[in-house]
Motif scaffolding. Sequence first.
Motif, PDB file in Angstrom:
ATOM      1  N   ASP A 205       0.867  -1.181   0.000  1.00 18.01           N
ATOM      2  CA  ASP A 205       0.000   0.000   0.000  1.00 18.01           C
ATOM      3  C   ASP A 205       0.906   1.234   0.000  1.00 18.01           C
ATOM      4  OD1 ASP A 205      -2.213   1.648   0.085  1.00 18.01           O
ATOM      5  OD2 ASP A 205      -3.146   0.611   1.775  1.00 18.01           O
ATOM      6  N   GLU A 206       0.280   2.380  -0.182  1.00 11.77           N
ATOM      7  CA  GLU A 206       1.017   3.646  -0.173  1.00 11.77           C
ATOM      8  C   GLU A 206       0.348   4.623   0.780  1.00 11.77           C
ATOM      9  OE1 GLU A 206      -1.112   5.262  -4.276  1.00 11.77           O
ATOM     10  OE2 GLU A 206       0.946   4.503  -4.359  1.00 11.77           O
ATOM     11  N   SER A 207      -0.063   4.092   1.933  1.00  7.10           N
ATOM     12  CA  SER A 207      -0.866   4.860   2.892  1.00  7.10           C
ATOM     13  C   SER A 207      -0.073   5.334   4.105  1.00  7.10           C
ATOM     14  CB  SER A 207      -2.054   4.011   3.363  1.00  7.10           C
ATOM     15  OG  SER A 207      -1.601   2.790   3.933  1.00  7.10           O
ATOM     16  N   LEU A 208       1.243   5.177   4.111  1.00  7.87           N
ATOM     17  CA  LEU A 208       2.038   5.654   5.237  1.00  7.87           C
ATOM     18  C   LEU A 208       1.906   7.167   5.348  1.00  7.87           C
ATOM     19  CD1 LEU A 208       4.082   4.797   7.441  1.00  7.87           C
ATOM     20  CD2 LEU A 208       5.912   5.200   5.778  1.00  7.87           C
ATOM     21  N   HIS A 209       1.695   7.635   6.559  1.00  4.46           N
ATOM     22  CA  HIS A 209       1.454   9.063   6.786  1.00  4.46           C
ATOM     23  C   HIS A 209       2.643   9.892   6.313  1.00  4.46           C
ATOM     24  CE1 HIS A 209       0.507  12.841   8.863  1.00  4.46           C
ATOM     25  NE2 HIS A 209      -0.733  12.377   9.025  1.00  4.46           N
ATOM     26  N   ILE A 210       2.330  11.068   5.817  1.00  4.66           N
ATOM     27  CA  ILE A 210       3.336  11.960   5.243  1.00  4.66           C
ATOM     28  C   ILE A 210       4.409  12.374   6.254  1.00  4.66           C
ATOM     29  CG2 ILE A 210       2.098  14.094   5.743  1.00  4.66           C
ATOM     30  CD1 ILE A 210       2.870  15.081   2.950  1.00  4.66           C
ATOM     31  N   ARG A 211       4.119  12.309   7.531  1.00  6.25           N
ATOM     32  CA  ARG A 211       5.090  12.718   8.546  1.00  6.25           C
ATOM     33  C   ARG A 211       6.347  11.846   8.535  1.00  6.25           C
ATOM     34  NH1 ARG A 211       4.252  10.346  14.293  1.00  6.25           N
ATOM     35  NH2 ARG A 211       5.049  12.380  14.901  1.00  6.25           N
ATOM     36  N   TRP A 212       6.213  10.631   8.010  1.00  8.08           N
ATOM     37  CA  TRP A 212       7.343   9.709   7.980  1.00  8.08           C
ATOM     38  C   TRP A 212       8.258   9.949   6.786  1.00  8.08           C
ATOM     39  CZ3 TRP A 212       7.948   7.186  12.364  1.00  8.08           C
ATOM     40  CH2 TRP A 212       6.821   6.986  13.173  1.00  8.08           C
ATOM     41  N   ASN A 213       7.815  10.741   5.844  1.00  6.97           N
ATOM     42  CA  ASN A 213       8.625  11.040   4.658  1.00  6.97           C
ATOM     43  C   ASN A 213       8.187  12.393   4.112  1.00  6.97           C
ATOM     44  OD1 ASN A 213      10.352  10.804   2.445  1.00  6.97           O
ATOM     45  ND2 ASN A 213       8.912   9.532   1.267  1.00  6.97           N
ATOM     46  N   PHE A 214       8.475  13.429   4.884  1.00  6.22           N
ATOM     47  CA  PHE A 214       8.034  14.769   4.512  1.00  6.22           C
ATOM     48  C   PHE A 214       9.100  15.406   3.631  1.00  6.22           C
ATOM     49  CE2 PHE A 214       7.042  19.239   4.864  1.00  6.22           C
ATOM     50  CZ  PHE A 214       5.658  19.247   4.833  1.00  6.22           C
ATOM     51  N   ILE A 215       8.742  15.601   2.376  1.00  3.24           N
ATOM     52  CA  ILE A 215       9.706  16.056   1.380  1.00  3.24           C
ATOM     53  C   ILE A 215       9.665  17.572   1.251  1.00  3.24           C
ATOM     54  CG2 ILE A 215      10.343  15.892  -1.073  1.00  3.24           C
ATOM     55  CD1 ILE A 215       8.905  13.080  -0.913  1.00  3.24           C
ATOM     56  N   ASN A 216      10.839  18.150   1.108  1.00  7.79           N
ATOM     57  CA  ASN A 216      10.924  19.586   0.894  1.00  7.79           C
ATOM     58  C   ASN A 216      10.005  19.988  -0.263  1.00  7.79           C
ATOM     59  OD1 ASN A 216      11.919  22.223   1.128  1.00  7.79           O
ATOM     60  ND2 ASN A 216      13.458  21.873  -0.446  1.00  7.79           N
ATOM     61  N   GLY A 217       9.083  20.873   0.014  1.00  8.78           N
ATOM     62  CA  GLY A 217       8.102  21.278  -0.985  1.00  8.78           C
ATOM     63  C   GLY A 217       6.707  20.757  -0.709  1.00  8.78           C
ATOM     64  N   HIS A 218       6.583  19.797   0.219  1.00  9.77           N
ATOM     65  CA  HIS A 218       5.256  19.317   0.603  1.00  9.77           C
ATOM     66  C   HIS A 218       4.496  20.406   1.360  1.00  9.77           C
ATOM     67  CE1 HIS A 218       5.742  15.450  -0.991  1.00  9.77           C
ATOM     68  NE2 HIS A 218       5.743  14.702   0.085  1.00  9.77           N
ATOM     69  N   SER A 219       3.193  20.299   1.328  1.00 12.84           N
ATOM     70  CA  SER A 219       2.355  21.247   2.053  1.00 12.84           C
ATOM     71  C   SER A 219       2.264  20.851   3.528  1.00 12.84           C
ATOM     72  CB  SER A 219       0.949  21.264   1.449  1.00 12.84           C
ATOM     73  OG  SER A 219       0.051  21.996   2.272  1.00 12.84           O
ATOM     74  N   TYR A 220       2.540  21.800   4.399  1.00 10.88           N
ATOM     75  CA  TYR A 220       2.468  21.533   5.830  1.00 10.88           C
ATOM     76  C   TYR A 220       1.041  21.217   6.274  1.00 10.88           C
ATOM     77  CZ  TYR A 220       7.328  22.872   6.545  1.00 10.88           C
ATOM     78  OH  TYR A 220       8.705  22.908   6.512  1.00 10.88           O
ATOM     79  N   ASP A 221       0.063  21.657   5.497  1.00 10.61           N
ATOM     80  CA  ASP A 221      -1.330  21.363   5.841  1.00 10.61           C
ATOM     81  C   ASP A 221      -1.594  19.862   5.871  1.00 10.61           C
ATOM     82  OD1 ASP A 221      -1.859  24.048   6.031  1.00 10.61           O
ATOM     83  OD2 ASP A 221      -2.693  24.216   3.998  1.00 10.61           O
ATOM     84  N   GLU A 222      -0.829  19.115   5.070  1.00  7.48           N
ATOM     85  CA  GLU A 222      -1.045  17.663   4.995  1.00  7.48           C
ATOM     86  C   GLU A 222      -0.584  16.933   6.249  1.00  7.48           C
ATOM     87  OE1 GLU A 222      -0.828  15.412   1.393  1.00  7.48           O
ATOM     88  OE2 GLU A 222       0.110  17.094   0.363  1.00  7.48           O
ATOM     89  N   LEU A 223       0.162  17.604   7.090  1.00  6.73           N
ATOM     90  CA  LEU A 223       0.596  16.969   8.338  1.00  6.73           C
ATOM     91  C   LEU A 223      -0.559  16.756   9.305  1.00  6.73           C
ATOM     92  CD1 LEU A 223       3.949  18.861   8.955  1.00  6.73           C
ATOM     93  CD2 LEU A 223       3.700  16.414   8.545  1.00  6.73           C
ATOM     94  N   GLU A 224      -1.612  17.525   9.146  1.00  6.92           N
ATOM     95  CA  GLU A 224      -2.799  17.385   9.995  1.00  6.92           C
ATOM     96  C   GLU A 224      -2.419  17.440  11.479  1.00  6.92           C
ATOM     97  OE1 GLU A 224      -3.999  13.621   8.440  1.00  6.92           O
ATOM     98  OE2 GLU A 224      -5.391  14.524   7.000  1.00  6.92           O
ATOM     99  N   ASP A 225      -1.630  18.455  11.831  1.00  2.71           N
ATOM    100  CA  ASP A 225      -1.207  18.698  13.206  1.00  2.71           C
ATOM    101  C   ASP A 225      -0.210  17.667  13.747  1.00  2.71           C
ATOM    102  OD1 ASP A 225      -2.791  21.011  13.446  1.00  2.71           O
ATOM    103  OD2 ASP A 225      -4.556  19.809  13.973  1.00  2.71           O
ATOM    104  N   GLU A 226       0.235  16.741  12.913  1.00  2.00           N
ATOM    105  CA  GLU A 226       1.292  15.812  13.309  1.00  2.00           C
ATOM    106  C   GLU A 226       2.655  16.474  13.090  1.00  2.00           C
ATOM    107  OE1 GLU A 226       1.078  12.934  14.673  1.00  2.00           O
ATOM    108  OE2 GLU A 226      -0.956  12.209  14.306  1.00  2.00           O
ATOM    109  N   GLU A 227       3.666  15.985  13.780  1.00  2.00           N
ATOM    110  CA  GLU A 227       5.011  16.523  13.624  1.00  2.00           C
ATOM    111  C   GLU A 227       5.825  15.651  12.664  1.00  2.00           C
ATOM    112  OE1 GLU A 227       6.973  18.240  17.169  1.00  2.00           O
ATOM    113  OE2 GLU A 227       5.320  17.334  18.272  1.00  2.00           O
ATOM    114  N   ILE A 228       6.730  16.281  11.948  1.00  2.00           N
ATOM    115  CA  ILE A 228       7.572  15.574  10.987  1.00  2.00           C
ATOM    116  C   ILE A 228       8.534  14.648  11.719  1.00  2.00           C
ATOM    117  CG2 ILE A 228       9.381  15.844   9.239  1.00  2.00           C
ATOM    118  CD1 ILE A 228       8.131  18.602   8.603  1.00  2.00           C
ATOM    119  N   VAL A 229       8.615  13.404  11.253  1.00  2.00           N
ATOM    120  CA  VAL A 229       9.596  12.461  11.789  1.00  2.00           C
ATOM    121  C   VAL A 229      10.839  12.447  10.906  1.00  2.00           C
ATOM    122  CG1 VAL A 229      10.073  10.080  12.455  1.00  2.00           C
ATOM    123  CG2 VAL A 229       7.784  11.043  12.821  1.00  2.00           C
TER     124      VAL A 229
END
Length: 247
Positions: A205-229
Amino acid sequence: MKETNFPDNGFVIVASKHQRFYKAAVDCAESVKLFWPEAHITIFVDHEEWIKPTDYNHADHIVHWEVPNHIRAKLWSLGQTPYKGITCYLDADMTCQHEDVENIFEQLPEDLDLLFTKIRPYNAKVTKLSNTEEMTMHCGMFLYRNKPKVIELMNSWYGEYLKQNERKDSSWVNDIGDYPDDVRKWDTFTMWKLLTYSDHGVFWDESLHIRWNFINGHSYDELEDEEIVFWHYTIPSHEIYLKKKKI
């Protein structure tokens, strides 16, 4: 790698062709250890002379034998994982930023063998392959199990990538159908083909949350109040190719 004393789960990072990638790999390992000192990390590298004794402060194992001198040495290394349970592959140009890293292996559900984050088209060079086909699994960070079918898929990934980019007399040897030639250089295209058209038997699957692989240029809104790992950046090209630069 055939040893019996490796733990069930661990991280694999790969660096090849350019020493700047190896420095980034060691830095990535160090960042993981800062937040999780007990983490198990293996670095694969194609140049033994780059390895410094102090690098073992950050990586438990550094493998150089038989690692191909190839820009996609990562694809060869994935099938060589020393971990018996779950491997977390990390691109070298990543930095750990949060203590939740110690929960990374719990993110792979029991019913899955392979888990990616999803490529965001707004922050990618190419995702759409045709009117009906799109490659959206991000192959720069993912979790996978050490199961025969998964390792077979990883080994096929390297072999198929080599075929995909094989040339003879300045011409492509293998046809990739109606897909644009620009996608040949992307190993994501190779994995997409394997997952879409081969009888691999791997549950993914490709459902791993964006916080585990937050790429430069991603929208911070997609974190949904989670912190980047894991922060995923791009090494400037001048740092890679400026040979006289001390690293």
